[in-house]
Design an enzyme around this catalytic site. Sequence first.
Site, PDB file in Angstrom:
ATOM      1  N   LYS A  32     -26.434  30.009  76.989  1.00 45.80           N
ATOM      2  CA  LYS A  32     -26.223  29.643  78.402  1.00 45.80           C
ATOM      3  C   LYS A  32     -26.573  30.825  79.295  1.00 45.80           C
ATOM      4  O   LYS A  32     -26.055  31.926  79.105  1.00 45.80           O
ATOM      5  CB  LYS A  32     -24.763  29.239  78.631  1.00 45.80           C
ATOM      6  CG  LYS A  32     -24.481  28.851  80.078  1.00 45.80           C
ATOM      7  CD  LYS A  32     -23.081  28.281  80.238  1.00 45.80           C
ATOM      8  CE  LYS A  32     -22.020  29.299  80.550  1.00 45.80           C
ATOM      9  NZ  LYS A  32     -22.132  29.937  81.874  1.00 45.80           N
ATOM     10  N   ASP A  59     -27.257  27.270  83.647  1.00 48.24           N
ATOM     11  CA  ASP A  59     -25.986  26.941  84.310  1.00 48.24           C
ATOM     12  C   ASP A  59     -26.009  27.464  85.748  1.00 48.24           C
ATOM     13  O   ASP A  59     -25.342  28.445  86.073  1.00 48.24           O
ATOM     14  CB  ASP A  59     -24.845  27.572  83.491  1.00 48.24           C
ATOM     15  CG  ASP A  59     -23.474  27.333  84.088  1.00 48.24           C
ATOM     16  OD1 ASP A  59     -23.308  26.397  84.883  1.00 48.24           O
ATOM     17  OD2 ASP A  59     -22.543  28.110  83.742  1.00 48.24           O
ATOM     18  N   LYS A  61     -25.586  25.259  88.465  1.00 46.29           N
ATOM     19  CA  LYS A  61     -24.702  24.385  89.259  1.00 46.29           C
ATOM     20  C   LYS A  61     -25.298  24.086  90.629  1.00 46.29           C
ATOM     21  O   LYS A  61     -24.716  24.415  91.672  1.00 46.29           O
ATOM     22  CB  LYS A  61     -23.308  25.019  89.424  1.00 46.29           C
ATOM     23  CG  LYS A  61     -22.579  25.303  88.117  1.00 46.29           C
ATOM     24  CD  LYS A  61     -21.169  25.833  88.369  1.00 46.29           C
ATOM     25  CE  LYS A  61     -20.398  26.113  87.102  1.00 46.29           C
ATOM     26  NZ  LYS A  61     -20.842  27.302  86.350  1.00 46.29           N
ATOM     27  N   ASP A  64     -26.871  20.837  96.855  1.00 45.72           N
ATOM     28  CA  ASP A  64     -27.636  20.962  98.105  1.00 45.72           C
ATOM     29  C   ASP A  64     -28.064  19.551  98.503  1.00 45.72           C
ATOM     30  O   ASP A  64     -27.620  18.580  97.879  1.00 45.72           O
ATOM     31  CB  ASP A  64     -28.853  21.888  97.851  1.00 45.72           C
ATOM     32  CG  ASP A  64     -29.265  22.655  99.106  1.00 45.72           C
ATOM     33  OD1 ASP A  64     -29.370  22.012 100.170  1.00 45.72           O
ATOM     34  OD2 ASP A  64     -29.489  23.873  99.018  1.00 45.72           O
ATOM     35  N   THR A 118     -12.523  24.881  87.339  1.00 48.40           N
ATOM     36  CA  THR A 118     -11.187  25.090  86.754  1.00 48.40           C
ATOM     37  C   THR A 118     -10.441  26.233  87.450  1.00 48.40           C
ATOM     38  O   THR A 118      -9.245  26.384  87.265  1.00 48.40           O
ATOM     39  CB  THR A 118     -11.288  25.384  85.248  1.00 48.40           C
ATOM     40  OG1 THR A 118     -12.317  26.347  85.060  1.00 48.40           O
ATOM     41  CG2 THR A 118     -11.607  24.144  84.465  1.00 48.40           C
ATOM     42  N   ARG A 209     -16.903  35.514  75.680  1.00 49.57           N
ATOM     43  CA  ARG A 209     -16.361  36.789  75.208  1.00 49.57           C
ATOM     44  C   ARG A 209     -15.890  36.836  73.761  1.00 49.57           C
ATOM     45  O   ARG A 209     -16.035  37.894  73.128  1.00 49.57           O
ATOM     46  CB  ARG A 209     -15.257  37.248  76.173  1.00 49.57           C
ATOM     47  CG  ARG A 209     -15.848  37.740  77.492  1.00 49.57           C
ATOM     48  CD  ARG A 209     -14.862  37.746  78.614  1.00 49.57           C
ATOM     49  NE  ARG A 209     -14.482  36.377  78.989  1.00 49.57           N
ATOM     50  CZ  ARG A 209     -13.613  36.084  79.941  1.00 49.57           C
ATOM     51  NH1 ARG A 209     -13.044  37.061  80.621  1.00 49.57           N
ATOM     52  NH2 ARG A 209     -13.338  34.830  80.216  1.00 49.57           N
TER      53      ARG A 209
HETATM   54  O1  C5P Z   1     -16.047  34.401  78.000  1.00 47.75           O
HETATM   55  P1  C5P Z   1     -15.666  32.945  78.098  1.00 47.75           P
HETATM   56  O2  C5P Z   1     -15.636  32.240  76.748  1.00 47.75           O
HETATM   57  O3  C5P Z   1     -14.405  32.717  78.902  1.00 47.75           O
HETATM   58  O4  C5P Z   1     -16.892  32.314  78.910  1.00 47.75           O
HETATM   59  C1  C5P Z   1     -16.890  30.979  79.329  1.00 47.75           C
HETATM   60  C2  C5P Z   1     -18.143  30.684  80.104  1.00 47.75           C
HETATM   61  O5  C5P Z   1     -18.032  29.368  80.633  1.00 47.75           O
HETATM   62  C3  C5P Z   1     -18.396  31.599  81.300  1.00 47.75           C
HETATM   63  O6  C5P Z   1     -19.824  31.726  81.438  1.00 47.75           O
HETATM   64  C4  C5P Z   1     -17.804  30.843  82.467  1.00 47.75           C
HETATM   65  O7  C5P Z   1     -18.444  31.129  83.671  1.00 47.75           O
HETATM   66  C5  C5P Z   1     -18.105  29.409  82.047  1.00 47.75           C
HETATM   67  N1  C5P Z   1     -17.216  28.407  82.643  1.00 47.75           N
HETATM   68  C6  C5P Z   1     -15.836  28.426  82.482  1.00 47.75           C
HETATM   69  N2  C5P Z   1     -15.062  27.465  83.051  1.00 47.75           N
HETATM   70  C7  C5P Z   1     -15.624  26.483  83.741  1.00 47.75           C
HETATM   71  C8  C5P Z   1     -16.997  26.434  83.900  1.00 47.75           C
HETATM   72  C9  C5P Z   1     -17.775  27.429  83.332  1.00 47.75           C
HETATM   73  O8  C5P Z   1     -15.305  29.296  81.821  1.00 47.75           O
HETATM   74  N3  C5P Z   1     -14.865  25.538  84.238  1.00 47.75           N
END
Ligand code: C5P
Length: 229
Positions: A32, A59, A61, A64, A118, A209
């Site tokens: 992603k 990603d 999003k 517009d 979220t 992460r």
């Molecule tokens: O590091 P982590 O596993 O928390 O990363 C989750 C990824 O998903 C990040 O790129 C974050 O921006 C994305 N994301 C999220 N929650 C959402 C939409 C996207 O954590 N509701």
Amino acid sequence: MNSKIIIALDYKDEISTLALVDQLEPSLCRLKVGKELFVRCGSGLVDKLIQRGFDVFLDLKFHDIPNTVAGACQAAADMGVWMVNVHASGGRKMMQAAREAIEQSSHQPLLIGVTILTSLSRGDIAETGLDIEPADQVLRLAQLASDSGLDGVVCSPLEVGVLKQKIGQEFILVTPGVRPAGSDAGDQQRIMTPAQALSAGSDYLVIGRPITASPNPVQALKDIINECG
Ligand code: C5P
């Protein structure tokens, strides 16, 4: 290639991104690219990931007017990405324009909606003028996305059960907020383990992460795949 794991490449530059990617196999994961990496590195990096054989979820999003979102989706399709997303709150006409633009492309990425971020609480949403339970608005926007021809939505693993039940099993659900058993939740609040999210019905897990911050990212990915069974 049928991996359900999408690694969030939340890096600041191409060197660190490719240092991870060059240890990975396209058969084990998809990738992603979000706003920060895209704004810093541009479509050249996306090309490099695709040339290495990876499916890329762009990603960005989009949100517009319909004509602009259609053009952006067409550009994403022309880049050869596997998945692209738009905000469902952009409305039916915007989502239909995105769908039509993709239908007219020779390469057709999956088109996914974003419902309610979220990071927004009920109070945050009320402040924008929407006095409604976030879960009700998620369902409403997911239904609108489906009616407008989108392939699925991004949602919390905790929302998967109700969305699959109300909208249909074929509606694709992409879930961040996934943490392997025993790992650090970080700033994610509403989490499930990868195995729990898949058994709830998630189609794809977005994981950042727990893999990218691990001292051994490849092993972390393999451990997650094994945990999912
Ligand atoms: O590091 P982590 O596993 O928390 O990363 C989750 C990824 O998903 C990040 O790129 C974050 O921006 C994305 N994301 C999220 N929650 C959402 C939409 C996207 O954590 N509701």
